[in-house]
Design an enzyme around this catalytic site. Sequence first.
Site, PDB file in Angstrom:
ATOM      1  N   CYS A  17       0.847  -1.197  -0.117  1.00 54.07           N
ATOM      2  CA  CYS A  17       0.023   0.013   0.084  1.00 54.07           C
ATOM      3  C   CYS A  17       0.704   1.340  -0.032  1.00 54.07           C
ATOM      4  O   CYS A  17       0.936   2.033  -0.934  1.00 54.07           O
ATOM      5  CB  CYS A  17      -0.991  -0.034   1.225  1.00 54.07           C
ATOM      6  SG  CYS A  17      -2.091  -1.471   1.515  1.00 54.07           S
TER       7      CYS A  17
HETATM    8  N1  SAJ Z   1       6.570   2.357   8.668  1.00 52.35           N
HETATM    9  C1  SAJ Z   1       7.498   3.278   9.461  1.00 52.35           C
HETATM   10  N2  SAJ Z   1       7.157   3.829  10.429  1.00 52.35           N
HETATM   11  C2  SAJ Z   1       5.765   4.265  10.786  1.00 52.35           C
HETATM   12  C3  SAJ Z   1       4.921   3.330  10.315  1.00 52.35           C
HETATM   13  C4  SAJ Z   1       4.988   2.483   9.115  1.00 52.35           C
HETATM   14  O1  SAJ Z   1       8.479   2.877   9.059  1.00 52.35           O
HETATM   15  O2  SAJ Z   1       5.847   5.119  11.716  1.00 52.35           O
HETATM   16  C5  SAJ Z   1       6.738   1.507   7.688  1.00 52.35           C
HETATM   17  C6  SAJ Z   1       6.379  -0.051   8.166  1.00 52.35           C
HETATM   18  O3  SAJ Z   1       7.441  -0.637   8.762  1.00 52.35           O
HETATM   19  C7  SAJ Z   1       6.258  -0.678   6.679  1.00 52.35           C
HETATM   20  C8  SAJ Z   1       5.524   0.456   6.136  1.00 52.35           C
HETATM   21  O4  SAJ Z   1       6.158   1.737   6.737  1.00 52.35           O
HETATM   22  O5  SAJ Z   1       7.366  -1.078   6.188  1.00 52.35           O
HETATM   23  C9  SAJ Z   1       3.938   0.419   5.998  1.00 52.35           C
HETATM   24  O6  SAJ Z   1       3.610   0.350   7.167  1.00 52.35           O
HETATM   25  P1  SAJ Z   1       1.942   0.522   7.845  1.00 52.35           P
HETATM   26  O7  SAJ Z   1       2.012   0.505   8.980  1.00 52.35           O
HETATM   27  O8  SAJ Z   1       1.396   1.574   6.695  1.00 52.35           O
HETATM   28  O9  SAJ Z   1       1.345  -0.891   7.068  1.00 52.35           O
HETATM   29  P2  SAJ Z   1       0.576  -1.371   5.781  1.00 52.35           P
HETATM   30  O10 SAJ Z   1       1.423  -1.148   4.663  1.00 52.35           O
HETATM   31  O11 SAJ Z   1       0.161  -2.637   6.265  1.00 52.35           O
HETATM   32  O12 SAJ Z   1      -0.560  -0.202   5.709  1.00 52.35           O
HETATM   33  C10 SAJ Z   1      -1.847  -0.511   5.738  1.00 52.35           C
HETATM   34  C11 SAJ Z   1      -2.757   0.349   5.118  1.00 52.35           C
HETATM   35  N3  SAJ Z   1      -4.032  -0.259   5.211  1.00 52.35           N
HETATM   36  C12 SAJ Z   1      -4.616   0.017   3.935  1.00 52.35           C
HETATM   37  O13 SAJ Z   1      -4.313   0.403   2.981  1.00 52.35           O
HETATM   38  C13 SAJ Z   1      -5.956  -0.630   3.928  1.00 52.35           C
HETATM   39  C14 SAJ Z   1      -2.828   1.467   5.867  1.00 52.35           C
HETATM   40  O14 SAJ Z   1      -3.566   2.559   5.499  1.00 52.35           O
HETATM   41  C15 SAJ Z   1      -2.766   1.498   7.361  1.00 52.35           C
HETATM   42  O15 SAJ Z   1      -2.883   2.835   8.191  1.00 52.35           O
HETATM   43  C16 SAJ Z   1      -1.906   0.590   7.999  1.00 52.35           C
HETATM   44  O16 SAJ Z   1      -2.054  -0.690   7.335  1.00 52.35           O
HETATM   45  C17 SAJ Z   1      -2.051   0.376   9.451  1.00 52.35           C
HETATM   46  O17 SAJ Z   1      -2.418   1.331  10.120  1.00 52.35           O
HETATM   47  O18 SAJ Z   1      -1.518  -0.661  10.035  1.00 52.35           O
END
Ligand code: SAJ
Length: 449
Positions: free
Chosen positions: A274
């Site tokens: 995403c």
């Molecule tokens: N990450 C960081 N720092 C942060 C948050 C994330 O480095 O503060 C990194 C994570 O390690 C990862 C990437 O960013 O590699 C994405 O992380 P994510 O927490 O956004 O997880 P995703 O990719 O699974 O995003 C999904 C998304 N859900 C949908 O698209 C339906 C996102 O909108 C959600 O907010 C997120 O999950 C969530 O909150 O878990």
Amino acid sequence: MSAQQRLLTRIGDRSAVAAVIGLGYVGLPLAMELCETGFTVVGFDVSERVCALLMRGESHIQDVPAAQVAKHVAAGRFLATTDATRLATADTISIAVPTPLAKTRDPDMSYVVAAAETVSAQARAGMLIVLESTTYPGTTRELLQPRLEARGLEIGRDVFLAFSPERVDPGNPVYHTKNTPKVVGGITRACTEVATAFYASTIDTVVPVSSPEAAELVKLLENTFRSVNIGLVNEMAIVCDRLGVDIWEVIDAAATKPFGFMKFTPGPGIGGHCIPLDPHYLAWKMRSLNYKTRFIDLASEVNSSMPDFVVEKIAWALNDEGKAVKGSAILVLGIAYKRDIDDMRESPALDVMRRLEERGARVQYHDPHVPHFAEDGHAMASVPLTPELLGAVDAVVIITDHAAVDYVAVGAQAALVVDTRNVMAALGATRARVVTLTSSRPAVGAGSE
Ligand code: SAJ
């Protein structure tokens, strides 16, 4: 009775047949929830393997129990098929197919176009069609509407067309398809009304908006918001590294602000299906309108630079031990794209490992959720995390901080740990020298101990 009234009646009395195109981490949970509501559900997927395993009552999606699939298959409520003609019996069709980026970082719309062709070939008066795949604003109106109208079907009278973004967070223990609010935007008011009624039958909260473009942009705003804020905190990590300040201390203290602040944490880059991809759909669309989405581009630039930043941290940390990257044995801990899942897509760990190998390091990995993987023909397997291995390697690099790893043992047996997630800080003093994203440079103006 109008097509709209007939469809609303069939949705209301659950006699409607609901179809889902794409039985992956979005489509299968939706299909199961629709079955729970009482609809008969036709699941269409191009994969024979997926349809066969589902019809055996198995599940390939971690959030969908096999027992739930088996229950609905046995009851004759759920059918998984590769036969597109079965869609002709559907009253509603939800499209949840992939929207990846091509190697050029441009949208790969081939799955959506294929689904649009399939749907338009089977479409008939009285159908609701909803696109759920994350995409650029305008997709629903530009790719689906003309194909339906080419079949002589008037949108808002004969068929009802809308966009509704998926908000599935695989592995999320709290939020699932049913209890995550669902945004819906139709081509016409009637389209929005029908789509709202359909999803309201199954999902606790439905949020109608005025157009498919608004709904398409809601999703892109949500995920661009994350990408940009992660990029900001990654840049703050680089800033703190230059200033010799602990970024984690700064973030934790900033997070005490009870309003107007939302905590994000720096890391080795961003992975997943995403956040690294979705914003590029908007950037691509806006380039075609001669507008440069600077926040998206800059966030992507910063986030993509983090693997190199981490490799430099590792090089400096080894250098402080009088060692070169070349010839050093390095163990990468956690290679999935985020904590406690097995998904490797776009994982920054791949970039870090590739760059270390390019510099001549001998790289192994341990990840309790990823027993093995292959990338560009390069296959690797997770090595057991033993005291012997931890004592033998020149550096341990924590890329993804899975809860299932014994960090106390890592701190006790390794000589050097490069910790990109600040997981070691909670352990207090360890035998290992621990370097974080911002700790290996001498503090600027730091007083004597
Ligand atoms: N990450 C960081 N720092 C942060 C948050 C994330 O480095 O503060 C990194 C994570 O390690 C990862 C990437 O960013 O590699 C994405 O992380 P994510 O927490 O956004 O997880 P995703 O990719 O699974 O995003 C999904 C998304 N859900 C949908 O698209 C339906 C996102 O909108 C959600 O907010 C997120 O999950 C969530 O909150 O878990």
